[in-house]
Design a protein around this motif. Structure first.
Motif, short mmCIF file in Angstrom:
data_model
loop_
_atom_site.label_atom_id
_atom_site.label_comp_id
_atom_site.label_asym_id
_atom_site.label_seq_id
_atom_site.Cartn_x
_atom_site.Cartn_y
_atom_site.Cartn_z
N UNK A 79 59.01 -37.16 35.96
CA UNK A 79 59.39 -36.75 37.31
C UNK A 79 60.85 -36.29 37.35
N UNK A 80 61.69 -36.92 36.59
CA UNK A 80 63.11 -36.54 36.56
C UNK A 80 63.28 -35.25 35.78
N UNK A 81 62.54 -35.09 34.69
CA UNK A 81 62.61 -33.85 33.91
C UNK A 81 62.25 -32.65 34.77
#
Length: 182
Positions: free
Chosen positions: A9-11
């Motif tokens: 999700x952060x990527x």
């Protein structure tokens, strides 16, 4: 110093690996220091509650015999200054070790102490009338004092919601207009 794996999700947010690792290191430092500081303050506060505060109250009530408002203000003043030998080093460590290590400290030692003095003076200006006002409300309110104290505190809350950003915070920070209005 284990590196964390960036979640998917952060990527997807296009966060750089270095930014992610730096934020993880900062979070680890602040949590670790926060837990240590909490334990230090916990034991100090319990010691103060059992030994220091009663002794200071005894002293203040003796010095201001028959004047509850004055005794309470003196008690608060002394207790506040007896906490400074612990509070100041902890705050210095927060700013000049933890925050500095991660490049977030923009404060000088001079500014640190100037802000501390301003905060102290503001606490005297506001606590001076508020504390006696609360004591008076408790005495005047009788068995329903808690309703009056609640109403007084709600009034203070809304008053300070206007005072803080308009009058108090500008004493500590410089505000300027946003350059990009959107």
């Amino acid at each position: 110093n284990m590196e964390k794996v960036m979640p998917e999700d952060v990527k997807r947010l296009n966060v750089e690996e270095k930014t992610f690792q730096d934020s993880q290191a900062y979070q680890a430092d602040t949590r670790s220091w926060g837990m240590k500081k909490s334990w230090i303050k916990f034991f100090h506060e319990k010691f103060s509650l059992v030994f220091i505060a009663p002794a200071v109250w005894s002293f203040a009530s003796h010095v201001c015999e028959g004047h509850e408002y004055k005794a309470t203000l003196l008690w608060l003043f002394i207790c506040q200054w007896l906490d400074k030998p612990l509070d100041i080093p902890l705050a210095l460590w927060d700013n000049f070790v933890v925050e500095e290590r991660h490049g977030f400290n923009k404060m000088s030692i001079g500014l640190f102490f100037t802000d501390m003095i301003k905060s102290e003076l503001l606490s005297y200006v506001f606590a001076g009338p508020i504390i006696p006002g609360l004591i008076w409300l408790v005495r005047w309110g009788g068995r329903s004092f808690y309703l009056y104290v609640w109403a007084f505190m709600q009034t203070l809350l809304f008053t300070f919601m206007w005072l803080y950003p308009n009058l108090i915070q500008p004493l500590f920070n410089k505000y300027e207009e946003l350059h990009d209005k959107e």
